[in-house]
Design an enzyme around this catalytic site. Structure first.
Site, PDB file in Angstrom:
ATOM      1  NE  ARG A  34     -85.269 -74.096  -3.824  1.00 33.33           N
ATOM      2  CZ  ARG A  34     -84.229 -73.288  -3.682  1.00 33.33           C
ATOM      3  NH1 ARG A  34     -83.369 -73.492  -2.713  1.00 33.33           N
ATOM      4  NH2 ARG A  34     -84.046 -72.291  -4.516  1.00 33.33           N
ATOM      5  N   GLY A  35     -87.426 -75.818   1.618  1.00 26.67           N
ATOM      6  CA  GLY A  35     -87.003 -75.223   2.888  1.00 26.67           C
ATOM      7  C   GLY A  35     -88.150 -74.800   3.795  1.00 26.67           C
ATOM      8  CE  LYS A  59     -83.801 -62.718   6.639  1.00 27.08           C
ATOM      9  NZ  LYS A  59     -84.997 -62.982   5.805  1.00 27.08           N
ATOM     10  CB  ILE A 101     -83.387 -73.439   9.501  1.00 30.33           C
ATOM     11  CG1 ILE A 101     -83.936 -72.489  10.594  1.00 30.33           C
ATOM     12  CG2 ILE A 101     -84.385 -74.533   9.161  1.00 30.33           C
ATOM     13  CD1 ILE A 101     -84.476 -73.140  11.829  1.00 30.33           C
ATOM     14  CG  ASP A 102     -79.637 -79.080   7.714  1.00 25.95           C
ATOM     15  OD1 ASP A 102     -78.982 -78.553   6.800  1.00 25.95           O
ATOM     16  OD2 ASP A 102     -79.305 -80.135   8.286  1.00 25.95           O
ATOM     17  CB  THR A 103     -82.987 -74.554   4.186  1.00 27.54           C
ATOM     18  OG1 THR A 103     -82.166 -73.378   4.305  1.00 27.54           O
ATOM     19  CG2 THR A 103     -84.003 -74.567   5.303  1.00 27.54           C
ATOM     20  CE1 TYR A 159     -77.608 -64.740   6.654  1.00 30.31           C
ATOM     21  CE2 TYR A 159     -78.112 -63.235   8.450  1.00 30.31           C
ATOM     22  CZ  TYR A 159     -78.525 -64.138   7.504  1.00 30.31           C
ATOM     23  OH  TYR A 159     -79.862 -64.457   7.396  1.00 30.31           O
ATOM     24  CG  ASN A 216     -90.190 -68.332   3.296  1.00 27.77           C
ATOM     25  OD1 ASN A 216     -89.602 -68.649   4.326  1.00 27.77           O
ATOM     26  ND2 ASN A 216     -89.989 -68.978   2.147  1.00 27.77           N
TER      27      ASN A 216
HETATM   28  N1  LIG Z   1     -81.941 -71.412   6.446  1.00 29.51           N
HETATM   29  C1  LIG Z   1     -81.717 -70.732   7.534  1.00 29.51           C
HETATM   30  O1  LIG Z   1     -80.784 -71.001   8.296  1.00 29.51           O
HETATM   31  C2  LIG Z   1     -82.627 -69.594   7.915  1.00 29.51           C
HETATM   32  C3  LIG Z   1     -82.609 -69.155   9.261  1.00 29.51           C
HETATM   33  C4  LIG Z   1     -83.440 -68.117   9.632  1.00 29.51           C
HETATM   34  C5  LIG Z   1     -84.254 -67.513   8.708  1.00 29.51           C
HETATM   35  N2  LIG Z   1     -84.258 -67.938   7.407  1.00 29.51           N
HETATM   36  C6  LIG Z   1     -85.127 -67.229   6.475  1.00 29.51           C
HETATM   37  O2  LIG Z   1     -86.179 -68.098   6.047  1.00 29.51           O
HETATM   38  C7  LIG Z   1     -86.562 -67.760   4.711  1.00 29.51           C
HETATM   39  C8  LIG Z   1     -86.499 -68.989   3.817  1.00 29.51           C
HETATM   40  O3  LIG Z   1     -85.164 -69.470   3.781  1.00 29.51           O
HETATM   41  P1  LIG Z   1     -84.808 -70.966   3.329  1.00 29.51           P
HETATM   42  O4  LIG Z   1     -83.543 -71.317   4.009  1.00 29.51           O
HETATM   43  O5  LIG Z   1     -86.006 -71.845   3.495  1.00 29.51           O
HETATM   44  O6  LIG Z   1     -84.513 -70.734   1.759  1.00 29.51           O
HETATM   45  P2  LIG Z   1     -84.394 -71.789   0.553  1.00 29.51           P
HETATM   46  O7  LIG Z   1     -84.586 -73.203   1.043  1.00 29.51           O
HETATM   47  O8  LIG Z   1     -83.140 -71.466  -0.172  1.00 29.51           O
HETATM   48  O9  LIG Z   1     -85.639 -71.414  -0.380  1.00 29.51           O
HETATM   49  C9  LIG Z   1     -85.653 -70.175  -1.003  1.00 29.51           C
HETATM   50  C10 LIG Z   1     -87.012 -69.923  -1.656  1.00 29.51           C
HETATM   51  O10 LIG Z   1     -86.986 -68.607  -2.241  1.00 29.51           O
HETATM   52  C11 LIG Z   1     -87.309 -68.694  -3.628  1.00 29.51           C
HETATM   53  N3  LIG Z   1     -86.537 -67.691  -4.383  1.00 29.51           N
HETATM   54  C12 LIG Z   1     -85.210 -67.713  -4.689  1.00 29.51           C
HETATM   55  N4  LIG Z   1     -84.868 -66.620  -5.412  1.00 29.51           N
HETATM   56  C13 LIG Z   1     -86.006 -65.901  -5.572  1.00 29.51           C
HETATM   57  C14 LIG Z   1     -86.327 -64.696  -6.243  1.00 29.51           C
HETATM   58  N5  LIG Z   1     -85.405 -63.984  -6.901  1.00 29.51           N
HETATM   59  N6  LIG Z   1     -87.606 -64.269  -6.224  1.00 29.51           N
HETATM   60  C15 LIG Z   1     -88.580 -64.974  -5.581  1.00 29.51           C
HETATM   61  N7  LIG Z   1     -88.346 -66.135  -4.929  1.00 29.51           N
HETATM   62  C16 LIG Z   1     -87.072 -66.587  -4.929  1.00 29.51           C
HETATM   63  C17 LIG Z   1     -86.966 -70.109  -4.041  1.00 29.51           C
HETATM   64  O11 LIG Z   1     -87.750 -70.462  -5.183  1.00 29.51           O
HETATM   65  P3  LIG Z   1     -87.182 -71.457  -6.350  1.00 29.51           P
HETATM   66  O12 LIG Z   1     -86.958 -72.794  -5.686  1.00 29.51           O
HETATM   67  O13 LIG Z   1     -88.275 -71.496  -7.379  1.00 29.51           O
HETATM   68  O14 LIG Z   1     -85.908 -70.863  -6.860  1.00 29.51           O
HETATM   69  C18 LIG Z   1     -87.324 -70.905  -2.785  1.00 29.51           C
HETATM   70  O15 LIG Z   1     -88.697 -71.202  -2.769  1.00 29.51           O
HETATM   71  C19 LIG Z   1     -85.632 -66.622   4.276  1.00 29.51           C
HETATM   72  O16 LIG Z   1     -86.270 -65.394   4.479  1.00 29.51           O
HETATM   73  C20 LIG Z   1     -84.432 -66.785   5.212  1.00 29.51           C
HETATM   74  O17 LIG Z   1     -83.722 -65.598   5.400  1.00 29.51           O
HETATM   75  C21 LIG Z   1     -83.459 -68.965   6.999  1.00 29.51           C
END
Ligand SMILES: NC(=O)c1ccc[n+]([C@@H]2O[C@H](COP(=O)([O-])OP(=O)(O)OC[C@H]3O[C@@H](n4cnc5c(N)ncnc54)[C@H](OP(=O)(O)O)[C@@H]3O)[C@@H](O)[C@H]2O)c1
Length: 258
Positions: free
Chosen positions: A15-16, A166, A195-197, A159, A91
């Site tokens: 996802r995301g 990070k 980012i909207d996730t 955070y 990621n």
């Molecule tokens: N959202 C933001 O605002 C934002 C902004 C900047 C950077 N980021 C970075 O972008 C990256 C992705 O973030 P996102 O917002 O897309 O996250 P997300 O939508 O919550 O997705 C998280 C992903 O990580 C997996 N995951 C969760 N727990 C895990 C574990 N213990 N071991 C292995 N995989 C695991 C999940 O798999 P399952 O679905 O199978 O549980 C899912 O595929 C991260 O590094 C985050 O810090 C996010």
């Protein structure tokens, strides 16, 4: 064309942001090996959809980034399923119980929660990138990207744990870039603004963050997962970024400066 027939390995693509990156590569003819943690059914659905609609190979593997050495076995499975590894994207991110004491105001931070975030962010990057680099050396080079976030540049409530890790992973990226450059392997980070996730929706102050970003960004909107996918793809494509290594590209809709 420079990416066609190559292979991407990426963590957390159910996802995301991870899912958006996965599709960006698959749409460009890149075979994809990706990981899930809990959502096996969703991962299987994504793999089938990619193989049907994008005519590349797609395989999913279970990984827990709280046990970074799982990457060693995982890459052996990737070796059996794919001919080569060209790109690795670190990621995945942890959430829920494992970040208790890590995702909190300063006075409620606890070593265990902080260590979990460090393990999942920095140590998982290190072991995953090492395994990927061993394979990239065999094909004359490759590209490694870590996701980062602007929570190490601007304050975000609760955070501190993530922001610190990070920062640490961005520093690790620079060291990896220097040590792996002679093998034609480039290492960079993409740092996203909010980012909207699902990860962001889990923040208790999600609604306020969204409103603030929409107000603050010169582009007047929140970021989408696809907004980061382009930057990651750019960093992996040697036709576009062959002399770019050891950097963090900030993709924040202009929010950090304002
Ligand atoms: N959202 C933001 O605002 C934002 C902004 C900047 C950077 N980021 C970075 O972008 C990256 C992705 O973030 P996102 O917002 O897309 O996250 P997300 O939508 O919550 O997705 C998280 C992903 O990580 C997996 N995951 C969760 N727990 C895990 C574990 N213990 N071991 C292995 N995989 C695991 C999940 O798999 P399952 O679905 O199978 O549980 C899912 O595929 C991260 O590094 C985050 O810090 C996010």
């Amino acid at each position: 064309m420079s990416m066609q027939g190559k292979t991407l390995v990426i963590s957390g693509a159910t996802r995301g942001i991870g899912k958006a990156i996965l599709y960006r590569f698959a749409q460009n003819g890149v075979n994809v090996a990706f990981t899930y943690n809990k959502n096996e059914e969703e991962a299987a659905k994504i793999a089938a959809d990619i193989e049907t609609n994008h005519r590349v190979r797609a395989k999913h593997y279970r990984l827990d980034i709280l046990e970074p050495e799982q990457y060693i076995e995982l890459f052996k499975q990737v070796d059996a399923d794919f001919e080569r590894v060209d790109c690795f994207v670190s990621n995945a991110i942890i959430y829920g119980r494992s970040v208790v004491g890590g995702f909190a105001p300063f006075m409620r931070l606890k070593p265990k929660g902080l260590n979990n975030i460090y393990t999942a962010t920095v140590l998982a990057f290190v072991v995953g990138a090492q395994e990927a680099a061993k394979r990239m050396k065999l094909v004359g080079g490759g590209a490694i990207v870590s996701l980062s976030s602007t929570g190490n540049l601007v304050y975000m409530p609760n955070y501190a744990g993530h922001g610190n890790s990070k920062n640490a992973v961005e520093t690790m990226v620079k060291y990896a870039a220097v040590d792996l450059g002679e093998f034609g392997i480039r290492v960079n980070a993409v740092s996203g603004g909010p980012i909207d996730t699902d990860a962001l929706k889990a923040f208790p102050d999600y609604t306020e963050i969204k409103a603030k970003v929409e107000e603050q960004s010169p582009l007047k909107r929140m970021g989408n997962p696809t907004d980061l996918a382009g930057a990651v793809y750019f960093l992996c494509d040697p036709e576009q970024s062959a002399w770019l290594t050891g950097q963090t590209i900030v993709v924040d809709g202009g929010t950090t400066f304002k």
